[in-house]
Design a protein around this motif. Sequence first.
Motif, PDB file in Angstrom:
ATOM      1  N   THR A 236      53.362  75.652 -31.316  1.00 52.60           N
ATOM      2  CA  THR A 236      52.671  74.360 -31.256  1.00 52.60           C
ATOM      3  C   THR A 236      53.678  73.249 -31.033  1.00 52.60           C
ATOM      4  O   THR A 236      54.843  73.348 -31.440  1.00 52.60           O
ATOM      5  CB  THR A 236      51.836  74.099 -32.528  1.00 52.60           C
ATOM      6  N   GLY A 237      53.236  72.212 -30.352  1.00 55.51           N
ATOM      7  CA  GLY A 237      54.093  71.054 -30.098  1.00 55.51           C
ATOM      8  C   GLY A 237      55.094  71.227 -28.986  1.00 55.51           C
ATOM      9  O   GLY A 237      55.987  70.402 -28.821  1.00 55.51           O
ATOM     10  N   VAL A 238      54.944  72.285 -28.164  1.00 55.60           N
ATOM     11  CA  VAL A 238      55.947  72.526 -27.123  1.00 55.60           C
ATOM     12  C   VAL A 238      55.523  71.930 -25.789  1.00 55.60           C
ATOM     13  O   VAL A 238      54.336  71.736 -25.516  1.00 55.60           O
ATOM     14  CB  VAL A 238      56.227  74.035 -26.926  1.00 55.60           C
ATOM     15  N   THR A 239      56.514  71.661 -24.958  1.00 54.86           N
ATOM     16  CA  THR A 239      56.312  71.297 -23.563  1.00 54.86           C
ATOM     17  C   THR A 239      56.846  72.448 -22.732  1.00 54.86           C
ATOM     18  O   THR A 239      58.032  72.779 -22.801  1.00 54.86           O
ATOM     19  CB  THR A 239      57.057  70.000 -23.213  1.00 54.86           C
ATOM     20  N   LEU A 240      55.967  73.074 -21.964  1.00 56.05           N
ATOM     21  CA  LEU A 240      56.345  74.242 -21.163  1.00 56.05           C
ATOM     22  C   LEU A 240      56.369  73.868 -19.684  1.00 56.05           C
ATOM     23  O   LEU A 240      55.323  73.661 -19.073  1.00 56.05           O
ATOM     24  CB  LEU A 240      55.338  75.378 -21.389  1.00 56.05           C
ATOM     25  N   PRO A 241      57.561  73.759 -19.085  1.00 57.05           N
ATOM     26  CA  PRO A 241      57.615  73.495 -17.648  1.00 57.05           C
ATOM     27  C   PRO A 241      57.078  74.693 -16.863  1.00 57.05           C
ATOM     28  O   PRO A 241      57.423  75.840 -17.152  1.00 57.05           O
ATOM     29  CB  PRO A 241      59.110  73.292 -17.372  1.00 57.05           C
ATOM     30  N   VAL A 242      56.231  74.420 -15.904  1.00 57.04           N
ATOM     31  CA  VAL A 242      55.753  75.433 -14.961  1.00 57.04           C
ATOM     32  C   VAL A 242      56.153  74.892 -13.598  1.00 57.04           C
ATOM     33  O   VAL A 242      55.368  74.261 -12.896  1.00 57.04           O
ATOM     34  CB  VAL A 242      54.232  75.643 -15.086  1.00 57.04           C
ATOM     35  N   ASP A 243      57.428  75.117 -13.253  1.00 55.33           N
ATOM     36  CA  ASP A 243      58.030  74.313 -12.192  1.00 55.33           C
ATOM     37  C   ASP A 243      58.981  75.072 -11.276  1.00 55.33           C
ATOM     38  O   ASP A 243      59.760  74.447 -10.551  1.00 55.33           O
ATOM     39  CB  ASP A 243      58.792  73.140 -12.822  1.00 55.33           C
ATOM     40  N   GLY A 244      58.925  76.386 -11.297  1.00 55.69           N
ATOM     41  CA  GLY A 244      59.763  77.140 -10.369  1.00 55.69           C
ATOM     42  C   GLY A 244      61.249  76.908 -10.531  1.00 55.69           C
ATOM     43  O   GLY A 244      62.019  77.155  -9.610  1.00 55.69           O
ATOM     44  N   GLY A 245      61.673  76.424 -11.703  1.00 57.94           N
ATOM     45  CA  GLY A 245      63.089  76.174 -11.962  1.00 57.94           C
ATOM     46  C   GLY A 245      63.575  74.793 -11.567  1.00 57.94           C
ATOM     47  O   GLY A 245      64.775  74.505 -11.649  1.00 57.94           O
TER      48      GLY A 245
END
Length: 260
Positions: A236-245
């Motif tokens: 919880t409370g995370v920011t998950l980049p979904v950005d190909g690096g």
Amino acid sequence: MTRFEGCGALVTGAGQGIGEATARRLAAEGAGVLVVDREAERAERVALSIRQEGGTAAAFTCEVDEREQVGAAVAEAVRVFGGLAVLVNNTYAYHQEPARFEEHEDEAWYADFEGCVHGAFRCVRAAVPHLVAAGGRGAIVNIGSVNAERHFGGHGYSAAKAALASFTRTLAVDLAPRGVRVNLVEPGTIATSTWDDRPEVLRRAATQYPLGRVGTPQDVAGAVAFLASPDAAWITGVTLPVDGGLLVSNLGLNRAMRAE
């Protein structure tokens, strides 16, 4: 997979793009999904398609800048599905800006915050009692942007997405004792209909991603489904980049330094 069997879910901005892909993914994994969009025709199209594919979905027309409409959308999800366990805040606003910052209009700045942050605030406020009642299954996933982390243009949009990330963190701590998790995904460039008339821009953008391509709505939907599912029960409370690096690289500078 049936990670959301018996769960009601509400996805805003679900009539196209990331929202549509997310609604389809949650439904494919067993959720009953309320497809919420400001355009009735888009919402109905997606909900009907999900039902035709064997899923459970209903459509609802809603402007997230209207408190009464947001409340009605949440109430409809609870009525149709018997409860609400998942909320995905996907609506946004992005207004083109003038070349000179001092020519920026107040209205455009406010509108970006309205679409990216204030709408999510209203949806969360209305949904929290039902998410708490989900008995530990309650989950909120906000859709942010890599613009919150780096300069990719768009002052108002970028600032609003950064505010949404901060809201995610404070809300996660506030709701944790009541059994509701709150997380955020940060997509990079995603190939949606927004880019249909600019394919060359997407082609150039792909060269700046370490994985060699821009993202798809399905890439983001998979991350959303994970964060909303029991597989992320201790996250919880995370920011998950979904950005190909993208955020961990600087391919443009790297190539410039290597150039002879």
